[in-house]
Scaffold this motif. Structure first.
Motif, PDB file in Angstrom:
ATOM      1  N   VAL A  65       1.645  -4.302  35.490  1.00  0.00           N
ATOM      2  CA  VAL A  65       2.003  -3.002  36.603  1.00  0.00           C
ATOM      3  C   VAL A  65       1.015  -1.806  36.262  1.00  0.00           C
ATOM      4  O   VAL A  65       0.452  -1.539  37.450  1.00  0.00           O
ATOM      5  N   ALA A  66       0.323  -1.761  34.985  1.00  0.00           N
ATOM      6  CA  ALA A  66      -0.388  -0.852  34.825  1.00  0.00           C
ATOM      7  C   ALA A  66      -1.730  -1.239  35.625  1.00  0.00           C
ATOM      8  O   ALA A  66      -2.412  -0.021  36.089  1.00  0.00           O
ATOM      9  N   HIS A  67      -1.985  -2.416  35.564  1.00  0.00           N
ATOM     10  CA  HIS A  67      -3.354  -2.742  36.311  1.00  0.00           C
ATOM     11  C   HIS A  67      -3.036  -2.792  37.954  1.00  0.00           C
ATOM     12  O   HIS A  67      -3.885  -3.267  38.735  1.00  0.00           O
ATOM     13  N   VAL A 105      -8.270   1.543  28.720  1.00  0.00           N
ATOM     14  CA  VAL A 105      -7.464   2.741  29.083  1.00  0.00           C
ATOM     15  C   VAL A 105      -7.356   2.921  30.487  1.00  0.00           C
ATOM     16  O   VAL A 105      -8.276   2.857  31.276  1.00  0.00           O
ATOM     17  N   VAL A 106      -6.043   2.982  30.963  1.00  0.00           N
ATOM     18  CA  VAL A 106      -5.626   3.248  32.393  1.00  0.00           C
ATOM     19  C   VAL A 106      -4.779   4.346  32.675  1.00  0.00           C
ATOM     20  O   VAL A 106      -3.615   4.163  32.036  1.00  0.00           O
ATOM     21  N   SER A 107      -4.911   5.156  33.304  1.00  0.00           N
ATOM     22  CA  SER A 107      -4.206   6.459  33.639  1.00  0.00           C
ATOM     23  C   SER A 107      -3.798   6.938  32.273  1.00  0.00           C
ATOM     24  O   SER A 107      -2.751   7.231  31.973  1.00  0.00           O
ATOM     25  N   THR A 117      -4.303  -9.645  29.828  1.00  0.00           N
ATOM     26  CA  THR A 117      -2.920  -9.473  30.201  1.00  0.00           C
ATOM     27  C   THR A 117      -2.444 -10.921  30.840  1.00  0.00           C
ATOM     28  O   THR A 117      -1.509 -11.324  30.434  1.00  0.00           O
ATOM     29  N   PRO A 118      -3.296 -11.604  31.947  1.00  0.00           N
ATOM     30  CA  PRO A 118      -2.823 -12.901  32.364  1.00  0.00           C
ATOM     31  C   PRO A 118      -2.818 -13.972  31.265  1.00  0.00           C
ATOM     32  O   PRO A 118      -2.003 -14.593  31.464  1.00  0.00           O
ATOM     33  N   ALA A 119      -3.804 -13.702  30.427  1.00  0.00           N
ATOM     34  CA  ALA A 119      -3.731 -14.805  29.311  1.00  0.00           C
ATOM     35  C   ALA A 119      -2.188 -14.721  28.353  1.00  0.00           C
ATOM     36  O   ALA A 119      -1.526 -15.700  28.360  1.00  0.00           O
ATOM     37  N   ASP A 120      -1.847 -13.532  28.258  1.00  0.00           N
ATOM     38  CA  ASP A 120      -0.480 -13.253  27.642  1.00  0.00           C
ATOM     39  C   ASP A 120       0.647 -13.796  28.533  1.00  0.00           C
ATOM     40  O   ASP A 120       1.594 -14.201  27.835  1.00  0.00           O
TER      41      ASP A 120
END
Length: 239
Positions: A65-67, A105-107, A117-120
Motif C-alpha cells: 500500500v505504501a508503494h 523510506v516512503v512518505s 515487498t513482492p518477495a515477502d
C-alpha cells in the motif's frame, strides 16, 4: 504525536491524554495521537507505530500500500522486526532477516523496498493450501498458522447416514469444525436450503462435536476475534 512528546512539551503525565482529547486529538493507539482534523488512515497509523517502535519496518501488504499498490482486500499494519520483537499492539509483526539494502523510506515511513515487498508477499502465498476453496479460506489458514493453529484443510467427515461431507477446516482431535462463508453464501433460496441441510449433516458427524462459521469480513477485518473464538472453542472441547 506521542504522549511522551506531549509530556516533554509541558503537559502533565497523568493528564496528557485527557488534555489531548479535549483539544480534538484522535487516539491512534496507546501513546500515539493524530492532530485535530487529520484522517487516521493506514499511513498515519503505520507512522505512529513506527515512532513507538523504530526497530519495525513496514512490510508485506502494508508496504505494498505504501508503494501505491491497490489491494483487493482490507490491509492491516504489517511490519518486519529488525530487533527480534515478536509483538506490537495493533500490528502483525513478522520475524524475518532484513538487510539495510532492503529498506527504503516512503512518505517518512521506513518500508521494505519495491523488490523485497513482492518477495515477502510471494513467500506468504507459498504457505497457502491449494485445496482451499477461496481466498478467504487461504487467509484464514494463514491467520491460524501464525497463531500455532494447524487444522486439516478441506477435511472429510462421515455423517450418521454414512455420507461423506467436507469441512473447510477440522481440528479432528478436538472435534471442532470451521466453515468460512464467502460473499455468495445464501445467494439463492436453493443455496440457503442446501446450506441448512449440510449444516445439520455436519452436526450429526461423530467426528464433529462443534462447528464455527466465519464470514469473509471476519477473516480479513476481524482476524483476532476469529482466533480468540477458535481458541475458546478448542479449550471448551478439550477433555
Amino acid at each position: 504525536m506521542l504522549t511522551s512528546q506531549a509530556v516533554a512539551a509541558g503537559l502533565s503525565r497523568g493528564g496528557a491524554a485527557r488534555s489531548l482529547r479535549r483539544a480534538g486529538w484522535t487516539r491512534l493507539h496507546a501513546g500515539a495521537w493524530a492532530e485535530p482534523g487529520r484522517e487516521a488512515d493506514l499511513r498515519l497509523r503505520l507512522r505512529a507505530l513506527q515512532l513507538h517502535h523504530p526497530e519495525l519496518v513496514v512490510s508485506h501488504s502494508a508496504a505494498a500500500v505504501a508503494h501505491g499498490v491497490v489491494l483487493i482486500r482490507p490491509c492491516r499494519p504489517e511490519f518486519t522486526s529488525r530487533a527480534g520483537r515478536r509483538r506490537a499492539a495493533g500490528a502483525v509483526v513478522h520475524r524475518l532477516p532484513l538487510a539495510e539494502a532492503e529498506v527504503t523510506v516512503v512518505s517518512g515511513i521506513q518500508v521494505t523496498t519495491g523488490v523485497r515487498t513482492p518477495a515477502d508477499l510471494m513467500r506468504a502465498l507459498a504457505l497457502a493450501d491449494p485445496a482451499s476453496g477461496s481466498p478467504a479460506e487461504s487467509q484464514a489458514r494463514l491467520e491460524m498458522g501464525r497463531e500455532g493453529l494447524h487444522p486439516e484443510s478441506q477435511a472429510e467427515a462421515t455423517t450418521a447416514r454414512g455420507r461423506t461431507v467436507r469441512l473447510d477446516f477440522l481440528f479432528r482431535a478436538e472435534g471442532l469444525g470451521i466453515e468460512i462463508e464467502g460473499f455468495a453464501w445464501h445467494g439463492t433460496r436453493a443455496a440457503h436450503q442446501n446450506d441448512t441441510m449440510r449444516f445439520n449433516e455436519l452436526a450429526g458427524c461423530p467426528e464433529v462435536r462443534r462447528v464455527l462459521r466465519f464470514t469473509r469480513d471476519d477473516v480479513f477485518c476481524r482476524p483476532r476475534l476469529m482466533i480468540r473464538t477458535i481458541r475458546r472453542a478448542l479449550d471448551d472441547l478439550c477433555p
